[in-house]
Design a protein around this motif. Sequence first.
Motif, PDB file in Angstrom:
ATOM      1  N   UNK A   1       0.828  -1.201   0.000  1.00  0.00           N
ATOM      2  CA  UNK A   1       0.000   0.000   0.000  1.00  0.00           C
ATOM      3  C   UNK A   1       0.865   1.255   0.000  1.00  0.00           C
ATOM      4  N   UNK A   2       1.902   1.275   0.839  1.00  0.00           N
ATOM      5  CA  UNK A   2       2.796   2.435   0.874  1.00  0.00           C
ATOM      6  C   UNK A   2       3.430   2.670  -0.492  1.00  0.00           C
ATOM      7  N   UNK A   3       3.868   1.600  -1.139  1.00  0.00           N
ATOM      8  CA  UNK A   3       4.457   1.728  -2.473  1.00  0.00           C
ATOM      9  C   UNK A   3       3.421   2.214  -3.477  1.00  0.00           C
ATOM     10  N   UNK A   4       2.201   1.723  -3.365  1.00  0.00           N
ATOM     11  CA  UNK A   4       1.147   2.101  -4.301  1.00  0.00           C
ATOM     12  C   UNK A   4       0.865   3.599  -4.237  1.00  0.00           C
ATOM     13  N   UNK A   5       0.924   4.159  -3.043  1.00  0.00           N
ATOM     14  CA  UNK A   5       0.600   5.572  -2.854  1.00  0.00           C
ATOM     15  C   UNK A   5       1.821   6.472  -3.025  1.00  0.00           C
ATOM     16  N   UNK A   6       2.947   6.076  -2.444  1.00  0.00           N
ATOM     17  CA  UNK A   6       4.126   6.942  -2.394  1.00  0.00           C
ATOM     18  C   UNK A   6       5.294   6.473  -3.258  1.00  0.00           C
ATOM     19  N   UNK A   7       5.253   5.215  -3.708  1.00  0.00           N
ATOM     20  CA  UNK A   7       6.381   4.678  -4.451  1.00  0.00           C
ATOM     21  C   UNK A   7       7.447   4.107  -3.527  1.00  0.00           C
ATOM     22  N   UNK A   8       8.582   3.648  -4.089  1.00  0.00           N
ATOM     23  CA  UNK A   8       9.662   3.097  -3.260  1.00  0.00           C
ATOM     24  C   UNK A   8      10.294   4.171  -2.381  1.00  0.00           C
ATOM     25  N   UNK A   9      10.585   3.848  -1.129  1.00  0.00           N
ATOM     26  CA  UNK A   9      11.178   4.841  -0.224  1.00  0.00           C
ATOM     27  C   UNK A   9      12.659   5.050  -0.511  1.00  0.00           C
ATOM     28  N   UNK A  10      13.169   6.175   0.000  1.00  0.00           N
ATOM     29  CA  UNK A  10      14.602   6.464  -0.118  1.00  0.00           C
ATOM     30  C   UNK A  10      15.345   6.122   1.172  1.00  0.00           C
ATOM     31  N   UNK A  11      14.620   5.909   2.254  1.00  0.00           N
ATOM     32  CA  UNK A  11      15.235   5.505   3.519  1.00  0.00           C
ATOM     33  C   UNK A  11      14.291   4.626   4.307  1.00  0.00           C
ATOM     34  N   UNK A  12      14.883   3.666   5.049  1.00  0.00           N
ATOM     35  CA  UNK A  12      14.066   2.693   5.779  1.00  0.00           C
ATOM     36  C   UNK A  12      14.672   2.448   7.154  1.00  0.00           C
TER      37      UNK A  12
END
Length: 321
Positions: free
Chosen positions: A184-195
């Motif tokens: 869901x996070x990827x669907x809305x915001x795309x791949x993150x730059x930090x985790x």
Amino acid sequence: MQTRTRWAVLGTGYLAQTAMPDLQRTENVEVVAVGSRDAERAAGFARRWGIPRHYGSYETLLADGGFDLAYIATPPSTHAPLARLALESGFHTLVEKPFTLDADEAAGLADLAREHGRFLMEAMWTRFNPAIRAVGKLIGDGAIGEVVSVHADFGLRLPAHHNAYNPALGAGALYDLGCYNVALAHHVLGPPTGIEARGALSPEGFELTAAAYLGYPDSRFAQLAVSMISRMSPVARIGGTEGEIVIGPTFLNPRSYELIREHRELFNVELEGAGWVPMFREVSEAVQTGLTELGTNPLADSIAVMRTMDAIRRSIAAPAQ
């Protein structure tokens, strides 16, 4: 007359049993075969659902053929090897969640599907849900301004005999539950730059709980929490500069969502069957028209989700001091 794509189901466990009513409800799908590691289970599954052919091994099923698409509904650790075997045997393939155990396996499957010119997709049914699609349109239309945050929790107290406790089958809260949060996070915001992530590990080393912070440019972020030892309501919140969208009571397969701006607006949607039907229908249409991917759920997204899950597990296993 509606053309039907012939499907073979690999697996006879809970997931396959749960999906079968929707498979049989989908007008362009015909389930013609089922396979299991246990011949008696395969025969019983076939009798229950009226499937004409059954097999006591996946290898024999794939060798015998007579179908168009292999639907892999087995435990997570078997997804990559069975998908590889299905693709190498010449079949289009739909793989249940999580797509694989890591991003390298996912990328390898994508390369193999392209090499053989076959359709391949992770069965992330959430993306085909009418409420999720409506939410996507609201976001695209700027209904809540610029999206800043995603919050999503999902927790169940899984019984000790559940596959999620078995390392040989792909144990852990992330594989069984957390793949939905991350997707869901990827669907809305795309791949993150930090985790960054923390969690509780079992004695065997798999995560029982996980809480992750995904960072993005421009101060955007996602906060995700998952647990297989306690209940957490699977509600998701998408925050924007001009409003908020709440998806629930379960963001996995929602029947409603709420748009909150100056006032609160509740929207309800109707599901077809238990919610799998739109995905099954679109997969069959893709196979019939010669597509090898669906733009609504491309392989690149599944690979990126696995990459994020890999990073979350690494962060939990070796937290910063």
